[in-house]
Motif scaffolding. Structure first.
Motif, PDB file in Angstrom:
ATOM      1  N   THR A  71      42.796  42.125  36.867  1.00 15.00           N
ATOM      2  CA  THR A  71      42.511  41.003  37.753  1.00 15.00           C
ATOM      3  C   THR A  71      41.027  40.974  38.053  1.00 15.00           C
ATOM      4  O   THR A  71      40.478  41.969  38.543  1.00 15.00           O
ATOM      5  N   GLN A  81      47.772  45.444  34.123  1.00 14.16           N
ATOM      6  CA  GLN A  81      47.241  44.239  34.744  1.00 14.16           C
ATOM      7  C   GLN A  81      45.744  44.360  34.988  1.00 14.16           C
ATOM      8  O   GLN A  81      45.276  45.360  35.548  1.00 14.16           O
ATOM      9  N   LEU A 122      41.750  45.852  39.711  1.00  8.20           N
ATOM     10  CA  LEU A 122      41.032  44.724  40.293  1.00  8.20           C
ATOM     11  C   LEU A 122      39.535  44.990  40.187  1.00  8.20           C
ATOM     12  O   LEU A 122      39.057  46.069  40.587  1.00  8.20           O
ATOM     13  N   THR A 132      41.474  37.479  33.630  1.00  7.07           N
ATOM     14  CA  THR A 132      42.634  37.952  34.368  1.00  7.07           C
ATOM     15  C   THR A 132      43.914  37.734  33.559  1.00  7.07           C
ATOM     16  O   THR A 132      44.200  36.616  33.130  1.00  7.07           O
TER      17      THR A 132
END
Length: 117
Positions: free
Chosen positions: A114, A112, A10, A90
């Motif tokens: 983000t 991932q 993130l 994202t």
């Protein structure tokens, strides 16, 4: 062939991340390595790749000037340096390896990314 991505997470808009893809099971220096991404509800898209094993790169227009693909043949690893990240970056990012541009892809499990405040 095994590809293992890492480095996702993130990050706030404008931030940076560096993804890594550790490769094994094939002759890394002679295969074409790429990064793709897939956002929820969208198709997987090409982000960046080496045009040929020895060099030359291609970037999607959406990341040109912000992302940089690189490789370390001594470590059998390909990287994606991502700067000035935007919320639209994202996605789940995948590493790909293939013998030629018309060969089938081998994929990693994805990492991932983000981008959110």
């Amino acid at each position: 062939v095994q590809l293992v991505e890492s480095g996702g997470g993130l990050v706030q808009p404008g931030g940076s991340l560096k993804l890594s893809c550790a490769a094994s099971g094939f002759t890394f220096s002679s295969w074409i390595m790429s990064w793709y991404r897939q956002a929820p509800g969208k198709e997987r898209e090409l982000v960046a790749r080496f045009i040929k094993p020895g060099g030359g790169t291609y970037y999607a227009d959406s990341v040109k000037g912000r992302f940089t693909i690189s490789r370390d043949s001594a470590k059998n690893t390909v990287y994606l340096q991502m700067n000035s990240l935007k919320p639209e970056d994202t996605a789940l990012y995948y590493c790909s390896a293939r013998r030629t541009l018309v060969s089938s892809h081998y994929w990693g499990q994805g990492t991932q990314v983000t981008v959110s405040s």
